[in-house]
Motif scaffolding. Structure first.
Motif, PDB file in Angstrom:
ATOM      1  N   ASP A  41     -50.356 -31.436  74.963  1.00 55.06           N
ATOM      2  CA  ASP A  41     -50.155 -31.929  76.324  1.00 55.06           C
ATOM      3  C   ASP A  41     -49.540 -33.329  76.305  1.00 55.06           C
ATOM      4  O   ASP A  41     -49.951 -34.199  75.521  1.00 55.06           O
ATOM      5  CB  ASP A  41     -51.489 -31.958  77.066  1.00 55.06           C
ATOM      6  CG  ASP A  41     -51.318 -32.254  78.546  1.00 55.06           C
ATOM      7  OD1 ASP A  41     -51.135 -31.299  79.315  1.00 55.06           O
ATOM      8  OD2 ASP A  41     -51.342 -33.442  78.919  1.00 55.06           O
ATOM      9  N   LEU A  79     -55.814 -22.269  73.839  1.00 60.53           N
ATOM     10  CA  LEU A  79     -56.283 -23.360  74.687  1.00 60.53           C
ATOM     11  C   LEU A  79     -56.234 -24.684  73.929  1.00 60.53           C
ATOM     12  O   LEU A  79     -55.804 -25.712  74.481  1.00 60.53           O
ATOM     13  CB  LEU A  79     -57.701 -23.071  75.169  1.00 60.53           C
ATOM     14  CG  LEU A  79     -58.371 -24.168  75.994  1.00 60.53           C
ATOM     15  CD1 LEU A  79     -57.556 -24.511  77.236  1.00 60.53           C
ATOM     16  CD2 LEU A  79     -59.792 -23.747  76.372  1.00 60.53           C
ATOM     17  N   LEU A 134     -52.673 -25.889  73.753  1.00 61.27           N
ATOM     18  CA  LEU A 134     -52.201 -26.434  75.033  1.00 61.27           C
ATOM     19  C   LEU A 134     -52.666 -27.872  75.214  1.00 61.27           C
ATOM     20  O   LEU A 134     -51.904 -28.738  75.661  1.00 61.27           O
ATOM     21  CB  LEU A 134     -52.694 -25.564  76.187  1.00 61.27           C
ATOM     22  CG  LEU A 134     -52.091 -24.162  76.292  1.00 61.27           C
ATOM     23  CD1 LEU A 134     -52.784 -23.366  77.399  1.00 61.27           C
ATOM     24  CD2 LEU A 134     -50.594 -24.220  76.542  1.00 61.27           C
ATOM     25  N   ALA A 135     -53.935 -28.130  74.870  1.00 56.45           N
ATOM     26  CA  ALA A 135     -54.465 -29.489  75.006  1.00 56.45           C
ATOM     27  C   ALA A 135     -53.864 -30.415  73.956  1.00 56.45           C
ATOM     28  O   ALA A 135     -53.518 -31.565  74.246  1.00 56.45           O
ATOM     29  CB  ALA A 135     -55.989 -29.456  74.884  1.00 56.45           C
ATOM     30  N   GLU A 159     -45.926 -22.301  78.408  1.00 50.93           N
ATOM     31  CA  GLU A 159     -47.061 -22.140  79.298  1.00 50.93           C
ATOM     32  C   GLU A 159     -46.791 -21.164  80.435  1.00 50.93           C
ATOM     33  O   GLU A 159     -47.719 -20.668  81.068  1.00 50.93           O
ATOM     34  CB  GLU A 159     -47.472 -23.499  79.874  1.00 50.93           C
ATOM     35  CG  GLU A 159     -48.063 -24.431  78.833  1.00 50.93           C
ATOM     36  CD  GLU A 159     -48.701 -25.647  79.462  1.00 50.93           C
ATOM     37  OE1 GLU A 159     -49.415 -25.492  80.471  1.00 50.93           O
ATOM     38  OE2 GLU A 159     -48.495 -26.758  78.947  1.00 50.93           O
ATOM     39  N   ARG A 201     -55.732 -19.773  82.399  1.00 44.12           N
ATOM     40  CA  ARG A 201     -56.344 -20.812  81.580  1.00 44.12           C
ATOM     41  C   ARG A 201     -56.048 -22.229  82.079  1.00 44.12           C
ATOM     42  O   ARG A 201     -56.323 -23.195  81.370  1.00 44.12           O
ATOM     43  CB  ARG A 201     -55.885 -20.675  80.117  1.00 44.12           C
ATOM     44  CG  ARG A 201     -56.397 -19.434  79.409  1.00 44.12           C
ATOM     45  CD  ARG A 201     -57.903 -19.443  79.320  1.00 44.12           C
ATOM     46  NE  ARG A 201     -58.441 -18.257  78.653  1.00 44.12           N
ATOM     47  CZ  ARG A 201     -59.588 -17.692  78.964  1.00 44.12           C
ATOM     48  NH1 ARG A 201     -60.316 -18.193  79.957  1.00 44.12           N
ATOM     49  NH2 ARG A 201     -60.019 -16.646  78.310  1.00 44.12           N
ATOM     50  N   ASN A 202     -55.486 -22.364  83.271  1.00 42.02           N
ATOM     51  CA  ASN A 202     -55.147 -23.695  83.773  1.00 42.02           C
ATOM     52  C   ASN A 202     -56.384 -24.586  83.907  1.00 42.02           C
ATOM     53  O   ASN A 202     -56.377 -25.748  83.504  1.00 42.02           O
ATOM     54  CB  ASN A 202     -54.435 -23.596  85.130  1.00 42.02           C
ATOM     55  CG  ASN A 202     -53.028 -23.053  84.990  1.00 42.02           C
ATOM     56  OD1 ASN A 202     -52.439 -23.117  83.918  1.00 42.02           O
ATOM     57  ND2 ASN A 202     -52.479 -22.508  86.068  1.00 42.02           N
ATOM     58  N   LYS A 221     -57.661 -25.583  80.494  1.00 42.40           N
ATOM     59  CA  LYS A 221     -56.810 -26.609  79.886  1.00 42.40           C
ATOM     60  C   LYS A 221     -57.101 -27.977  80.475  1.00 42.40           C
ATOM     61  O   LYS A 221     -57.247 -28.971  79.743  1.00 42.40           O
ATOM     62  CB  LYS A 221     -55.336 -26.260  80.085  1.00 42.40           C
ATOM     63  CG  LYS A 221     -54.397 -27.339  79.550  1.00 42.40           C
ATOM     64  CD  LYS A 221     -52.979 -27.157  80.020  1.00 42.40           C
ATOM     65  CE  LYS A 221     -52.147 -28.390  79.693  1.00 42.40           C
ATOM     66  NZ  LYS A 221     -50.771 -28.302  80.204  1.00 42.40           N
ATOM     67  N   GLU A 222     -57.204 -28.065  81.796  1.00 38.30           N
ATOM     68  CA  GLU A 222     -57.450 -29.351  82.443  1.00 38.30           C
ATOM     69  C   GLU A 222     -58.803 -29.916  82.024  1.00 38.30           C
ATOM     70  O   GLU A 222     -58.945 -31.133  81.845  1.00 38.30           O
ATOM     71  CB  GLU A 222     -57.383 -29.201  83.970  1.00 38.30           C
ATOM     72  CG  GLU A 222     -55.979 -28.994  84.501  1.00 38.30           C
ATOM     73  CD  GLU A 222     -55.029 -30.111  84.080  1.00 38.30           C
ATOM     74  OE1 GLU A 222     -55.368 -31.298  84.288  1.00 38.30           O
ATOM     75  OE2 GLU A 222     -53.956 -29.803  83.522  1.00 38.30           O
TER      76      GLU A 222
END
Length: 317
Positions: free
Chosen positions: A197, A190, A193-194, A147, A153-154, A157-158
């Motif tokens: 997580d 994206l 990343l999710a 990351e 893209r934070n 992602k959240e």
């Protein structure tokens, strides 16, 4: 592949209506040259500012073309209502026609410039293998990316992770989360990343990743999901039996499924794939990545998460 527009239409279709009527072959030649390198451009744009600028210029040209097509449709309708001559004869005899022709010429000049630039910025043709008898379905889960090398893209992602963590009652047993954006914006990144997580890892009994692409074969997709759930090769030959088996094995399980790069616009196909999945435990989630707003809206039961181009500052990073 076709050059995609924000509204879910494609450049080739929009332009064909206009330029075929104008008996122009120039556009088809230019589109063909652009389409051949578009996959390469979409992959490179996040890391290469020149490629990103090239794609932006192409997108703006597409917008101008759509505006022009809309104006022509509107004028054609007005002529019909007022009993004026057919649109083609109208084009050849009015001052308005001269303006339209000038704008067409400008669009063609811009596309010619875009075609010429593709070689200067190092874009190459990337072939796409098509096999109608064996749809491209991949269950290989993309590795977790570092990351520290991903910028801008934070917040996205959240937003996706929060949806995966949410237990809010949406009236649906399964939440379907669409990630929508033009090619190369980072939809797959994206989703990865999710998917990886740490907050998500222990929430689901089963996690599955399927790269769908061009073919949305319900039988193959259902079989792939079943094999992933059971960790066994499936020899069932009929779709109905396959769906019954998947329904049976999903009962009592909570899953996270990613359907990456979806192009299917047929709701019946989506409904058939989703039906056995509905028997999983409440709170199961599906992430869909697609370039089309309409596909995202068709499949999703939460609002589309639309990716935007990252800022120049993040791009330089």
């Amino acid at each position: 592949m076709a050059l995609e527009l924000v509204g879910g239409a494609c450049l080739s279709a929009s332009l064909q209506l206009l330029f075929d009527r104008m008996a122009s072959k120039q556009l088809k030649i230019k589109l063909s040259a652009i389409n051949k390198v578009l996959d390469d451009a979409e992959k490179k744009q996040l890391a290469d500012r020149a490629v990103r600028k090239w794609l932006n210029e192409l997108k703006h040209t597409v917008y101008k073309t759509e505006d022009l097509v809309y104006e022509i449709h509107t004028e054609a309708f007005r002529c019909e209502i007022e009993g004026k001559p057919h649109l083609l004869s109208f084009f050849s005899t009015t001052y308005y026609a001269k303006q339209i022709n000038q704008r067409i010429a400008k669009i063609l000049d811009t596309l010619e410039y875009i075609v010429q630039q593709k070689d200067l910025i190092g874009l190459k043709e990337v072939g796409r293998v098509e096999n109608k008898s064996s749809p491209r379905v991949s269950i290989i889960v993309p590795p977790l990316e570092d990351e520290s090398g991903i910028y801008g893209r934070n917040a996205d992602k959240e937003a996706i992770v929060n949806l995966l963590l949410s237990y809010a009652d949406t009236g649906n047993k399964i939440s379907v989360i669409p990630i929508v954006g033009m090619g190369g914006l980072g939809k797959t990144t994206l989703a990865k990343l999710a998917y990886h997580d740490f907050r998500v890892n222990n929430l689901y009994d089963i996690k599955m990743w399927i790269t769908v692409s061009d073919e949305f074969d319900v039988f193959m997709l259902t079989k792939t999901i079943l094999e992933k759930v059971t960790s066994r090769t499936c020899s069932i030959e009929y779709q109905y039996d396959l769906q019954l088996k998947l329904k049976e094995v999903l009962e009592g399980k909570k899953f996270l499924l990613v359907l990456d790069d979806v192009w299917n616009e047929n709701y019946d196909h989506w409904y058939a794939l989703k039906s056995p999945l509905e028997f999983a435990v409440f709170g199961s989630k599906i992430i869909v990545t697609t370039r089309s707003d309409s596909i995202g809206s068709m499949m999703g039961n939460v609002p589309n998460h639309c990716l935007q181009i990252i800022s120049d500052e993040d791009g330089w990073k």
